[in-house]
Design a protein around this motif. Structure first.
Motif, PDB file in Angstrom:
ATOM      1  N   VAL A  57       0.509  -1.410   0.131  1.00 60.04           N
ATOM      2  CA  VAL A  57       0.108   0.053   0.207  1.00 60.04           C
ATOM      3  C   VAL A  57       0.481   1.167  -0.285  1.00 60.04           C
ATOM      4  CG1 VAL A  57      -1.486   1.728   1.325  1.00 60.04           C
ATOM      5  CG2 VAL A  57      -2.183  -1.276   1.323  1.00 60.04           C
ATOM      6  N   PRO A  58       2.113   1.133   0.586  1.00 55.97           N
ATOM      7  CA  PRO A  58       2.673   2.857   0.506  1.00 55.97           C
ATOM      8  C   PRO A  58       2.943   2.714  -0.497  1.00 55.97           C
ATOM      9  CG  PRO A  58       3.149   1.458   2.951  1.00 55.97           C
ATOM     10  CD  PRO A  58       2.028   0.649   2.125  1.00 55.97           C
ATOM     11  N   THR A  59       3.405   1.994  -1.099  1.00 53.24           N
ATOM     12  CA  THR A  59       4.069   2.013  -2.929  1.00 53.24           C
ATOM     13  C   THR A  59       3.550   2.073  -4.103  1.00 53.24           C
ATOM     14  OG1 THR A  59       4.384  -0.198  -3.296  1.00 53.24           O
ATOM     15  CG2 THR A  59       6.125   0.479  -2.047  1.00 53.24           C
TER      16      THR A  59
ATOM     17  N   ILE B 288       0.823   4.330  -2.316  1.00 53.61           N
ATOM     18  CA  ILE B 288       0.486   6.256  -2.464  1.00 53.61           C
ATOM     19  C   ILE B 288       1.404   6.314  -2.755  1.00 53.61           C
ATOM     20  CG2 ILE B 288       0.555   7.036  -0.267  1.00 53.61           C
ATOM     21  CD1 ILE B 288      -1.131   5.059   1.065  1.00 53.61           C
ATOM     22  N   GLU B 289       2.726   6.236  -2.779  1.00 48.26           N
ATOM     23  CA  GLU B 289       3.835   6.824  -3.394  1.00 48.26           C
ATOM     24  C   GLU B 289       3.137   7.115  -5.076  1.00 48.26           C
ATOM     25  OE1 GLU B 289       9.027   7.334  -3.424  1.00 48.26           O
ATOM     26  OE2 GLU B 289       7.200   5.177  -3.170  1.00 48.26           O
ATOM     27  N   TYR B 290       3.187   6.071  -6.084  1.00 42.33           N
ATOM     28  CA  TYR B 290       3.065   6.192  -6.998  1.00 42.33           C
ATOM     29  C   TYR B 290       2.051   7.183  -7.217  1.00 42.33           C
ATOM     30  CZ  TYR B 290       0.661   4.733 -11.534  1.00 42.33           C
ATOM     31  OH  TYR B 290       0.120   4.710 -13.230  1.00 42.33           O
ATOM     32  N   ASN B 291       0.828   7.010  -6.866  1.00 44.92           N
ATOM     33  CA  ASN B 291       0.122   8.002  -7.204  1.00 44.92           C
ATOM     34  C   ASN B 291       0.576   9.466  -7.037  1.00 44.92           C
ATOM     35  OD1 ASN B 291      -1.680   6.137  -7.726  1.00 44.92           O
ATOM     36  ND2 ASN B 291      -2.551   5.958  -6.043  1.00 44.92           N
ATOM     37  N   SER B 292       1.152  10.035  -5.862  1.00 47.87           N
ATOM     38  CA  SER B 292       1.808  10.711  -5.794  1.00 47.87           C
ATOM     39  C   SER B 292       2.744  11.516  -7.057  1.00 47.87           C
ATOM     40  CB  SER B 292       2.748  10.766  -4.652  1.00 47.87           C
ATOM     41  OG  SER B 292       1.872  10.774  -3.172  1.00 47.87           O
TER      42      SER B 292
END
Length: 131
Positions: free
Chosen positions: A38-40, A42-46
């Motif tokens: 999930v954190p990766t 979220i970072e991709y969407n950022s």
């Protein structure tokens, strides 16, 4: 009082202890995997939001890279930097693209490799750089 012969016991329902432990084990493994993935995502969407914002606020490739670096610093983006961006002029439009891999160690020698890519192109096709 019931007079039931041993062969006439009511059918048991529910899950056995072993079945429950196996089910819980699978759920725990899925939760651990989700906690790492999930954190990766979220970072991709950022990163996707950052390239759109950088493109909107700049006109040249250097300005886009500087704007992306500012967005990356604010958005805690660590997997990619402005030098990893592909900036191409397509007629009157500037297309900003990126692709990167994220390796997530799971246990022992096992790991999960996620390949992320994105673009500001309206058709969503990422131009590949010749290597």
């Amino acid at each position: 009082m019931h007079n039931l012969a041993p062969t006439q016991l009511p059918a048991q329902r529910g899950i056995s202890l072993v079945g429950m432990l196996l089910s819980m084990g699978v759920l725990v493994l899925l939760a651990i995997l989700a906690a790492k993935v999930v954190p990766t995502v979220i970072e991709y969407n950022s990163v996707k939001r950052a390239i759109v914002a950088a493109k909107a606020g700049a006109s040249t490739a250097n300005e886009i890279k500087l704007a992306f670096d500012r967005q990356a610093e604010v958005g805690y983006i660590t997997s990619i930097s402005s030098k990893d961006l592909s900036i191409d002029a397509n007629g009157g439009d500037v297309i900003v693209s990126f692709s990167y891999q994220k390796k997530i160690p799971l246990f022992g020698p096992a790991s999960l490799l996620l390949e992320y890519q994105g673009t500001t192109a309206t058709n969503g096709v990422i131009a590949k750089k010749p290597e």
